[in-house]
Enzyme design. Structure first.
Site, PDB file in Angstrom:
ATOM      1  N   LYS A 251       0.126   4.249  -0.277  1.00 15.08           N
ATOM      2  CA  LYS A 251      -0.521   5.426   0.318  1.00 15.08           C
ATOM      3  C   LYS A 251      -0.296   6.642  -0.585  1.00 15.08           C
ATOM      4  O   LYS A 251      -0.224   6.484  -1.803  1.00 15.08           O
ATOM      5  CB  LYS A 251      -0.024   5.625   1.752  1.00 15.08           C
ATOM      6  CG  LYS A 251      -0.181   4.340   2.583  1.00 15.08           C
ATOM      7  CD  LYS A 251       0.019   4.525   4.053  1.00 15.08           C
ATOM      8  CE  LYS A 251      -0.158   3.188   4.748  1.00 15.08           C
ATOM      9  NZ  LYS A 251      -0.027   3.270   6.199  1.00 15.08           N
TER      10      LYS A 251
ATOM     11  N   GLY B 229       2.736   2.159  10.762  1.00 15.19           N
ATOM     12  CA  GLY B 229       3.694   3.246  10.590  1.00 15.19           C
ATOM     13  C   GLY B 229       4.435   3.624  11.857  1.00 15.19           C
ATOM     14  O   GLY B 229       5.064   4.674  11.926  1.00 15.19           O
TER      15      GLY B 229
ATOM     16  N   GLU C 211      -5.195  -4.999  10.746  1.00 16.34           N
ATOM     17  CA  GLU C 211      -4.177  -3.972  10.922  1.00 16.34           C
ATOM     18  C   GLU C 211      -4.432  -3.217  12.223  1.00 16.34           C
ATOM     19  O   GLU C 211      -5.221  -2.252  12.236  1.00 16.34           O
ATOM     20  CB  GLU C 211      -4.215  -2.977   9.755  1.00 16.34           C
ATOM     21  CG  GLU C 211      -3.914  -3.607   8.415  1.00 16.34           C
ATOM     22  CD  GLU C 211      -3.314  -2.592   7.453  1.00 16.34           C
ATOM     23  OE1 GLU C 211      -2.224  -2.873   6.948  1.00 16.34           O
ATOM     24  OE2 GLU C 211      -3.916  -1.528   7.250  1.00 16.34           O
TER      25      GLU C 211
ATOM     26  N   ASN D  32       0.868  -1.176   0.000  1.00 17.44           N
ATOM     27  CA  ASN D  32       0.000   0.000   0.000  1.00 17.44           C
ATOM     28  C   ASN D  32       0.906   1.227   0.000  1.00 17.44           C
ATOM     29  O   ASN D  32       1.485   1.565   1.024  1.00 17.44           O
ATOM     30  CB  ASN D  32      -0.897  -0.048   1.255  1.00 17.44           C
ATOM     31  CG  ASN D  32      -1.695   1.215   1.454  1.00 17.44           C
ATOM     32  OD1 ASN D  32      -1.765   2.065   0.566  1.00 17.44           O
ATOM     33  ND2 ASN D  32      -2.317   1.334   2.626  1.00 17.44           N
TER      34      ASN D  32
ATOM     35  N   SER E  71       3.651  -2.245  10.284  1.00 17.35           N
ATOM     36  CA  SER E  71       5.112  -2.275  10.444  1.00 17.35           C
ATOM     37  C   SER E  71       5.743  -3.610  10.050  1.00 17.35           C
ATOM     38  O   SER E  71       6.703  -4.060  10.680  1.00 17.35           O
ATOM     39  CB  SER E  71       5.501  -1.886  11.878  1.00 17.35           C
ATOM     40  OG  SER E  71       5.047  -0.576  12.174  1.00 17.35           O
TER      41      SER E  71
ATOM     42  N   HIS F 112      -9.451   1.032   5.050  1.00 17.39           N
ATOM     43  CA  HIS F 112      -8.169   1.219   5.741  1.00 17.39           C
ATOM     44  C   HIS F 112      -8.380   2.179   6.917  1.00 17.39           C
ATOM     45  O   HIS F 112      -9.181   3.107   6.831  1.00 17.39           O
ATOM     46  CB  HIS F 112      -7.132   1.778   4.768  1.00 17.39           C
ATOM     47  CG  HIS F 112      -5.750   1.783   5.338  1.00 17.39           C
ATOM     48  ND1 HIS F 112      -5.341   2.736   6.238  1.00 17.39           N
ATOM     49  CD2 HIS F 112      -4.707   0.934   5.185  1.00 17.39           C
ATOM     50  CE1 HIS F 112      -4.086   2.470   6.601  1.00 17.39           C
ATOM     51  NE2 HIS F 112      -3.684   1.378   5.967  1.00 17.39           N
TER      52      HIS F 112
ATOM     53  N   GLU G 141      -6.756   4.570   7.964  1.00 18.04           N
ATOM     54  CA  GLU G 141      -6.529   5.987   7.646  1.00 18.04           C
ATOM     55  C   GLU G 141      -7.757   6.585   6.962  1.00 18.04           C
ATOM     56  O   GLU G 141      -8.059   7.768   7.148  1.00 18.04           O
ATOM     57  CB  GLU G 141      -5.258   6.137   6.788  1.00 18.04           C
ATOM     58  CG  GLU G 141      -4.014   5.925   7.641  1.00 18.04           C
ATOM     59  CD  GLU G 141      -2.797   5.400   6.899  1.00 18.04           C
ATOM     60  OE1 GLU G 141      -2.761   5.441   5.663  1.00 18.04           O
ATOM     61  OE2 GLU G 141      -1.865   4.929   7.587  1.00 18.04           O
TER      62      GLU G 141
HETATM   63  P1  PGA Z   1       3.002   0.209   7.642  1.00 16.78           P
HETATM   64  O1  PGA Z   1       1.514   0.426   7.075  1.00 16.78           O
HETATM   65  O2  PGA Z   1       3.516  -1.047   7.014  1.00 16.78           O
HETATM   66  O3  PGA Z   1       3.752   1.443   7.202  1.00 16.78           O
HETATM   67  O4  PGA Z   1       2.884   0.106   9.122  1.00 16.78           O
HETATM   68  C1  PGA Z   1       0.636  -0.655   6.928  1.00 16.78           C
HETATM   69  C2  PGA Z   1      -0.657  -0.198   6.335  1.00 16.78           C
HETATM   70  O5  PGA Z   1      -1.162   0.863   6.702  1.00 16.78           O
HETATM   71  O6  PGA Z   1      -1.217  -0.907   5.464  1.00 16.78           O
END
Ligand code: PGA
Length: 251
Positions: free
Chosen positions: A13, A175, A169, A11, A213, A99, A101
């Site tokens: 983003k 992140g 997640e 992803n 992560s 997601h 976010e």
């Molecule tokens: P990350 O994000 O690997 O940077 O923690 C995962 C995600 O949001 O899909």
């Protein structure tokens, strides 16, 4: 029961302009071709503006391309939004929905996520449906209940193992460099599996990804956890070496 093929999804983003994004996708596609394919399925989800050039650049390599979101409606007066059919035409076979976010930044509810997943299905896309608790919810001991509630509200009628992937997640692991322990992941993935089996005829075949992560150094341990059928990768998917290390960590 048929073995579930692992899915490693990147992803991106809101990262990457055309030159970098296409170069990254080409790099991965080249590695995939040179390897003659991998046991795991590989997917990248670039920003919307890059879907078309990325899909063209990797055509025929086996690297799949997906969107990061879609609108629940098929078309109409929805400024700034993108329909599932538009994603499919641009070369997507998958789309991420729900997601955290999107749930946080855009106030997306479970009902909206279910409508988006249904729109994805109607356009022939696989919906990668995200669930996960916040740090505060985990601290209150509510992780399992939150995930079960999100699954109940976000899985649309008509979901099957062929058109739906679940991504667990935990919000506090996204992140942050803080990864859930294999024991935490095992517990929630088992709960998700039980919910899927209870709700769907093909629930035992639905793939459940872990996200938060994931990187080359921890992927092997996470991918070995029962009921972990792949990863949804953010930051580490922007680096070809890291993403490839995750992709090749799957047996
Ligand atoms: P990350 O994000 O690997 O940077 O923690 C995962 C995600 O949001 O899909």
């Amino acid at each position: 029961m048929a073995k579930r093929r692992k899915l490693i999804a990147g992803n991106w983003k809101m990262n990457g302009l055309k030159a970098d994004g296409v170069a990254l996708a080409r790099d991965l596609a080249g590695r995939l071709r040179a390897a003659g394919g991998l046991p795991a399925e590989l997917l990248v989800c670039p920003p919307a503006t890059l879907i078309w050039p990325v899909a063209e650049a990797v055509a025929g390599s086996g690297l799949a391309v997906g969107g990061q979101d879609c609108h629940p409606m098929a078309g109409g007066a929805h400024t700034g939004d993108i329909s599932a059919a538009m994603l499919a035409e641009a070369g997507c076979g998958h789309v991420i929905v729900g997601h955290s976010e999107r749930r946080q930044d855009h106030g997306e509810s479970d009902a909206l996520v279910a409508a988006k997943a249904a729109a994805a299905h109607a356009a022939g896309l696989v919906a990668i449906l995200c669930v996960g608790e916040t740090g505060a919810e985990r601290d209150r001991g509510e992780a399992g209940a939150v995930v079960a509630r999100q699954l109940g509200g976000s899985i649309p009628a008509g979901a099957t193992a062929a058109n739906t992937v679940i991504a667990y997640e935990p919000v506090w692991a996204i992140g942050t460099g803080r990864t859930a322990t294999p024991a935490d992941v095992a517990e929630i993935h088992a709960l998700i599996r039980a919910e899927l089996v209870r709700r769907l005829e093909t629930g035992s075949a639905v793939r459940i990804l872990y996200g938060g992560s994931v990187k080359g150094a921890n992927a092997g341990a996470l991918m070995a956890v029962p009921d972990v059928d792949g990863a949804l990768v953010g930051g580490a998917s922007l680096k070809a070496d890291e993403f490839w290390a995750i992709a090749t960590s799957c047996p």
